[in-house]
Design an enzyme around this catalytic site. Structure first.
Site, short mmCIF file in Angstrom:
data_model
loop_
_atom_site.label_atom_id
_atom_site.label_comp_id
_atom_site.label_asym_id
_atom_site.label_seq_id
_atom_site.Cartn_x
_atom_site.Cartn_y
_atom_site.Cartn_z
N SER A 63 -11.21 16.64 91.15
CA SER A 63 -9.91 16.40 91.76
C SER A 63 -8.76 16.66 90.79
O SER A 63 -7.63 16.22 91.03
CB SER A 63 -9.81 14.95 92.26
OG SER A 63 -10.76 14.70 93.26
N HIS A 128 -14.96 7.97 87.18
CA HIS A 128 -15.13 8.32 88.59
C HIS A 128 -15.58 7.10 89.40
O HIS A 128 -15.93 7.21 90.57
CB HIS A 128 -16.20 9.40 88.75
CG HIS A 128 -15.81 10.75 88.21
ND1 HIS A 128 -14.55 11.27 88.36
CD2 HIS A 128 -16.54 11.69 87.54
CE1 HIS A 128 -14.51 12.47 87.80
NE2 HIS A 128 -15.69 12.73 87.30
N SER A 157 -14.48 23.09 94.79
CA SER A 157 -14.61 22.97 93.34
C SER A 157 -15.93 22.30 92.97
O SER A 157 -16.61 22.70 92.02
CB SER A 157 -13.43 22.17 92.78
OG SER A 157 -13.48 22.11 91.37
N GLY A 279 -8.35 26.00 89.74
CA GLY A 279 -7.20 25.11 89.74
C GLY A 279 -6.15 25.47 90.78
O GLY A 279 -5.08 24.87 90.82
#
Length: 312
Positions: A63, A128, A157, A279
């Site tokens: 993220s 996380h 991703s 990104g």
């Protein structure tokens, strides 16, 4: 550290499914984890003691963690390490080395973390871990910066991050697992909602940030972050162009070209360059069908309904 026998016993008692980034994932306290991360999580639940001026950067995996780790490190240490210093630590070390994940550290390493010049006892950790499993002292004592990202981009991703798996997983299989919530620290919707609710209830302790806003308005978000951690920019710093210098130092383009981030492994078989793939906001359009995108948007809308949080 949790003994191997205890870890094996724990894993054998937990629900298990095929994993996205590892062969298997295990469900613990309502969320899914790779087998190698669970012992460290349980260790920190039992042994970690947060300090009042600790800062935790929490994300669901993929993220924008690496980027914000670099930004937070540069921001906290800007007096001791000017962003234009040719010997700046971010030019020589991966952001994950400078801001370690709490759940990967051994208990004997907690007190040795010294990555902030703000005060002798300040520490910056990444994590996380969802709110339901955070060590209680963190909730009580520390400040938390939470970064979320468009869930479609997060999934894409995460899928690309599976390249280090010994056995490949298809996009379709990974997508189905993700939609069911079987992803690292997932279900991602529950992960995000937990921190969103904390930020609404305790805005002085939990800052909720969005990847897309950091991309669109980096100066405003940098000021917001600096104010939250108690290190606002002075007028002199503003006039000197310090914000632009931090943004340049921590840019995806700049970090991805550094030798330390192009070669070597930060941990086990995960290459450093795997943290610097794209990104780009909206990259999901290159990989997901319209049907897949619609399904993720629908799940997100249903999960967040009534929370005041909108991400689609």
């Amino acid at each position: 550290m949790m003994a191997n026998s205890s870890a094996e016993e724990l894993l054998s008692s937990l629900p298990r499914e095929e994993g996205i980034t590892s062969a298997y994932s295990y469900q613990y306290q309502g969320f899914w984890y790779a087998p190698r991360s669970l012992p460290g999580l349980i260790d920190c639940q039992n042994q970690f003691q947060a300090r009042e001026n600790d800062i935790f950067l929490v994300t669901a995996p993929k993220s924008g963690t690496t980027w914000l780790k670099a930004v937070l490190y540069a921001l906290m240490n800007r007096e001791a390490c000017h962003p234009q210093d040719p010997a700046h630590p971010l030019l020589k070390q991966n952001p994950h080395q400078l801001v370690p994940f709490l759940e990967i550290l051994k208990p004997t390493e907690y007190d040795s973390v010294s990555n902030s010049s703000d005060k002798s006892s300040s520490r910056i950790f990444g994590s996380h871990i969802p709110t339901a499993s955070l060590p209680k002292s963190i909730i009580k004592e520390s400040k938390i910066v939470y970064l979320c990202r468009d869930i479609k981009d997060t999934f894409v991703s995460l899928f690309h991050f599976t390249s280090h798996r010994s056995s490949p997983i298809s996009l379709e299989n990974a997508f189905n697992l993700f939609c069911r919530g079987v992803s690292i620290s997932g279900p991602i919707w529950d992960h995000i909602l937990g921190y969103w609710k904390e930020s609404v209830e305790r805005p002085d302790k939990v800052l909720f940030m969005r990847y897309e806003e950091m991309t669109d308005e980096p100066h405003a978000q940098l000021r917001r972050l600096a104010h939250f951690i108690g290190k606002p920019f002075s007028q002199e710093e503003e006039n000197s162009g310090l914000l632009d210098q931090i943004i340049k130092l921590c840019s995806f383009d700049g970090l991805s070209k550094l030798e330390v981030n192009k070669t070597g492994n930060w941990i086990s078989n995960v290459r450093n360059d795997s943290f610097f793939r794209s990104g780009v906001v909206g990259d999901w359009k290159n990989y997901l069908t319209a049907e897949m995108a619609s399904k993720l948007d629908q799940i997100t809308e249903e999960k967040f309904h009534g929370s005041g949080l909108y991400m689609t």
